[in-house]
Motif scaffolding. Structure first.
Motif, mmCIF file in Angstrom:
data_model
loop_
_atom_site.group_PDB
_atom_site.id
_atom_site.type_symbol
_atom_site.label_atom_id
_atom_site.label_comp_id
_atom_site.label_asym_id
_atom_site.label_seq_id
_atom_site.Cartn_x
_atom_site.Cartn_y
_atom_site.Cartn_z
ATOM 1 N N VAL A 149 6.879 15.053 0.877
ATOM 2 C CA VAL A 149 6.351 14.408 -0.343
ATOM 3 C C VAL A 149 5.285 13.372 0.037
ATOM 4 O O VAL A 149 4.190 13.345 -0.531
ATOM 5 C CB VAL A 149 7.484 13.755 -1.175
ATOM 6 C CG1 VAL A 149 6.904 13.050 -2.398
ATOM 7 C CG2 VAL A 149 8.518 14.787 -1.595
ATOM 8 N N ALA A 150 5.596 12.555 1.036
ATOM 9 C CA ALA A 150 4.636 11.525 1.460
ATOM 10 C C ALA A 150 3.363 12.165 1.994
ATOM 11 O O ALA A 150 2.252 11.682 1.732
ATOM 12 C CB ALA A 150 5.263 10.625 2.520
ATOM 13 N N SER A 195 7.720 7.047 -8.092
ATOM 14 C CA SER A 195 7.436 5.636 -7.783
ATOM 15 C C SER A 195 6.661 5.490 -6.474
ATOM 16 O O SER A 195 6.107 4.435 -6.200
ATOM 17 C CB SER A 195 8.742 4.861 -7.674
ATOM 18 O OG SER A 195 9.449 5.250 -6.509
ATOM 19 N N LEU A 196 6.648 6.519 -5.651
ATOM 20 C CA LEU A 196 6.047 6.527 -4.305
ATOM 21 C C LEU A 196 6.765 5.571 -3.342
ATOM 22 O O LEU A 196 6.286 5.298 -2.244
ATOM 23 C CB LEU A 196 4.546 6.230 -4.338
ATOM 24 C CG LEU A 196 3.703 7.071 -5.308
ATOM 25 C CD1 LEU A 196 2.218 6.853 -5.042
ATOM 26 C CD2 LEU A 196 4.036 8.551 -5.234
ATOM 27 N N LEU A 247 15.434 2.544 9.003
ATOM 28 C CA LEU A 247 14.963 3.550 8.050
ATOM 29 C C LEU A 247 13.820 2.943 7.260
ATOM 30 O O LEU A 247 13.929 1.809 6.762
ATOM 31 C CB LEU A 247 16.093 3.960 7.112
ATOM 32 C CG LEU A 247 17.375 4.443 7.794
ATOM 33 C CD1 LEU A 247 18.409 4.857 6.757
ATOM 34 C CD2 LEU A 247 17.077 5.605 8.737
ATOM 35 N N THR A 248 12.718 3.679 7.148
ATOM 36 C CA THR A 248 11.550 3.086 6.512
ATOM 37 C C THR A 248 10.722 4.128 5.795
ATOM 38 O O THR A 248 10.946 5.328 5.920
ATOM 39 C CB THR A 248 10.720 2.303 7.551
ATOM 40 O OG1 THR A 248 9.728 1.537 6.871
ATOM 41 C CG2 THR A 248 10.040 3.233 8.544
ATOM 42 N N THR A 249 9.757 3.630 5.035
ATOM 43 C CA THR A 249 8.924 4.498 4.206
ATOM 44 C C THR A 249 7.702 5.007 4.970
ATOM 45 O O THR A 249 7.058 4.234 5.682
ATOM 46 C CB THR A 249 8.460 3.758 2.931
ATOM 47 O OG1 THR A 249 7.546 4.606 2.229
ATOM 48 C CG2 THR A 249 7.770 2.444 3.260
ATOM 49 N N PRO A 250 7.349 6.267 4.783
ATOM 50 C CA PRO A 250 6.130 6.796 5.399
ATOM 51 C C PRO A 250 4.889 6.517 4.561
ATOM 52 O O PRO A 250 3.785 6.845 4.966
ATOM 53 C CB PRO A 250 6.402 8.300 5.445
ATOM 54 C CG PRO A 250 7.283 8.547 4.262
ATOM 55 C CD PRO A 250 8.129 7.313 4.096
ATOM 56 N N PHE A 251 5.074 5.890 3.371
ATOM 57 C CA PHE A 251 3.917 5.678 2.496
ATOM 58 C C PHE A 251 3.739 4.188 2.234
ATOM 59 O O PHE A 251 4.308 3.626 1.292
ATOM 60 C CB PHE A 251 4.068 6.442 1.178
ATOM 61 C CG PHE A 251 2.814 6.422 0.354
ATOM 62 C CD1 PHE A 251 1.685 7.125 0.771
ATOM 63 C CD2 PHE A 251 2.738 5.688 -0.804
ATOM 64 C CE1 PHE A 251 0.505 7.094 0.039
ATOM 65 C CE2 PHE A 251 1.564 5.643 -1.553
ATOM 66 C CZ PHE A 251 0.454 6.353 -1.129
ATOM 67 N N TYR A 258 -3.669 6.577 3.544
ATOM 68 C CA TYR A 258 -3.917 7.828 4.240
ATOM 69 C C TYR A 258 -4.208 7.522 5.700
ATOM 70 O O TYR A 258 -4.960 6.590 5.968
ATOM 71 C CB TYR A 258 -5.106 8.560 3.614
ATOM 72 C CG TYR A 258 -5.439 9.846 4.324
ATOM 73 C CD1 TYR A 258 -4.741 11.015 4.033
ATOM 74 C CD2 TYR A 258 -6.438 9.885 5.301
ATOM 75 C CE1 TYR A 258 -5.031 12.196 4.702
ATOM 76 C CE2 TYR A 258 -6.730 11.064 5.965
ATOM 77 C CZ TYR A 258 -6.029 12.211 5.660
ATOM 78 O OH TYR A 258 -6.304 13.371 6.320
ATOM 79 N N PRO A 259 -3.655 8.248 6.670
ATOM 80 C CA PRO A 259 -2.652 9.300 6.456
ATOM 81 C C PRO A 259 -1.255 8.707 6.243
ATOM 82 O O PRO A 259 -1.082 7.493 6.384
ATOM 83 C CB PRO A 259 -2.700 10.057 7.783
ATOM 84 C CG PRO A 259 -3.056 8.990 8.786
ATOM 85 C CD PRO A 259 -3.931 8.011 8.078
ATOM 86 N N ALA A 260 -0.280 9.568 5.957
ATOM 87 C CA ALA A 260 1.105 9.099 5.894
ATOM 88 C C ALA A 260 1.460 8.537 7.276
ATOM 89 O O ALA A 260 0.918 8.968 8.302
ATOM 90 C CB ALA A 260 2.036 10.246 5.529
#
Ligand code: PLP
Length: 358
Positions: free
Chosen positions: A325-326, A104-105, A75-79, A307-309
């Protein structure tokens, strides 16, 4: 010309002094005394137990993934920067994106549980712009589901969280010492852990798996860094507190200048960080493009970090719809120039141009 960042170069004579020693010894790599000295200085400066200096922040991520034996879903962040996702794919893991918290992004811990499957092995989250992830919430879910936790702390050099280094959270944290980062060694990075066992594993993995000249403990790669890079780091490190103070002052000035505008100052919302970046949210992507064009005409170059996500990468199976959101934030976020060589007058000029377009 004003760029988003500018590499800090220490006084050349301090570097030359260290080079003299390297020339005298004739050892350029393979765990030389300067690399060891840098590791020691960084452990003390950051307040961490184990820190291994490596060739860059991307290999640091790859070592972390390998050392934890990850082969399935993460599981990971898109941003984040592309390396957060690409290192997972490179290591044959499957990135599964969990949307970010709009404040917090960073990865939104409330959305983690719904994304867990029997194939989920770990969470890889980024302290984006040095803003701390919700480490307690993330680690609570991780404990409940027996997941490992890696933090990409490439932006988080020197960030303190709840009375200690942010690098002490999770199983492994990774740092980048690329020339664009707050503390740098030209190219470079580090893996940080509190676990003796993981530190031992990371150490042999960094050096081809060698135990000694003719014995191999396990699989390894070459992630060592050189005496030349380490020497640069030793010269930069003493200047980091002053660099941070200067960025802090410029950050406060940006806050002041932008407060009456429709530009949202993310660092003002979050508070804690190391002042590595000055990200702002524009009201729309159209506003962002107008601001970027107008600044460009004045030879001022902010950056669209990020950019981009990462859901839009061609080699991941994820649509933009997965992380609204991302996707929205990535379209509207802009990092304004922030570095030691800027003046308050530069900031006034930058903000005057922005104000004509928002
Ligand atoms: C810079 C960066 C990396 C990669 O580090 P390198 O040292 O350039 O390989 C990884 N993740 C994030 C979030 C970064 O900003």
């Amino acid at each position: 010309m004003i760029t988003v960042t500018k590499t800090f170069l220490p006084p050349l004579d301090t570097y030359q002094q260290l080079l003299q020693g390297i020339w005298d010894r004739g050892q350029l790599t393979n765990g030389g005394p300067i690399a060891e000295q840098l590791e020691h200085a960084l452990r003390r400066h950051l307040g961490v137990k184990h820190l291994l200096y490596v060739s860059n922040g991307t290999l640091a991520l790859q070592l972390a993934i390998k050392a934890l034996g990850l082969t399935g879903e993460v599981l990971t962040t898109p941003f984040s920067y592309v390396a957060t996702t690409s290192s997972l794919v490179w290591e044959n893991c499957r990135p599964v994106f969990v949307d970010i918290d709009p404040r917090s992004l960073c990865l939104n811990p409330a959305l983690i549980e719904a994304a867990i499957t029997p194939a989920t092995q770990a969470i890889l989250a980024t302290h984006v712009f040095g803003f701390p992830c919700a480490t307690e919430a993330i680690e609570q879910v991780a404990r409940r589901h027996r997941l490992r936790v890696i933090y990409d702390a490439a932006h988080a050099f020197g960030v303190q969280y709840r009375g200690q280094s942010i690098l002490n959270y999770g199983d492994i944290s990774t740092l980048s010492f690329h020339a664009t980062k707050l503390f740098h060694t030209g190219e470079g990075g580090a893996v940080v852990t509190s676990s003796d066992e993981l530190a031992e594993k990371l150490a042999y993995m960094r050096n081809f798996g060698h135990q000694d000249a003719n014995t191999f403990i396990g699989l390894g790669i070459n992630a060592k860094n050189t005496e030349l890079h380490a020497a640069l780091g030793l010269c930069v490190l003493p200047h980091v507190p002053a660099l941070m103070r200067r960025r802090q002052a410029l950050t406060a000035e940006y806050h002041r200048l932008l407060a009456p505008t429709a530009v949202q100052c993310l660092a003002a919302l979050i508070g804690a960080s190391n002042f590595s970046y000055y990200p702002v949210l524009l009201p729309s992507e159209a506003h962002l493009l107008a601001v970027v064009a107008a600044l460009g005409e004045a030879a001022i170059f902010p950056r669209r970090y990020f950019y981009p996500a990462l859901t839009a990468l061609p080699y991941v199976a994820a649509g933009a719809a997965a992380c609204p959101v991302a996707t929205d934030v990535a379209g509207r976020v802009l990092c304004l120039p922030l570095h030691h060589d800027l003046t308050e007058a530069d900031l006034a000029r930058i903000v005057a141009i922005i104000r004509r377009h928002v």
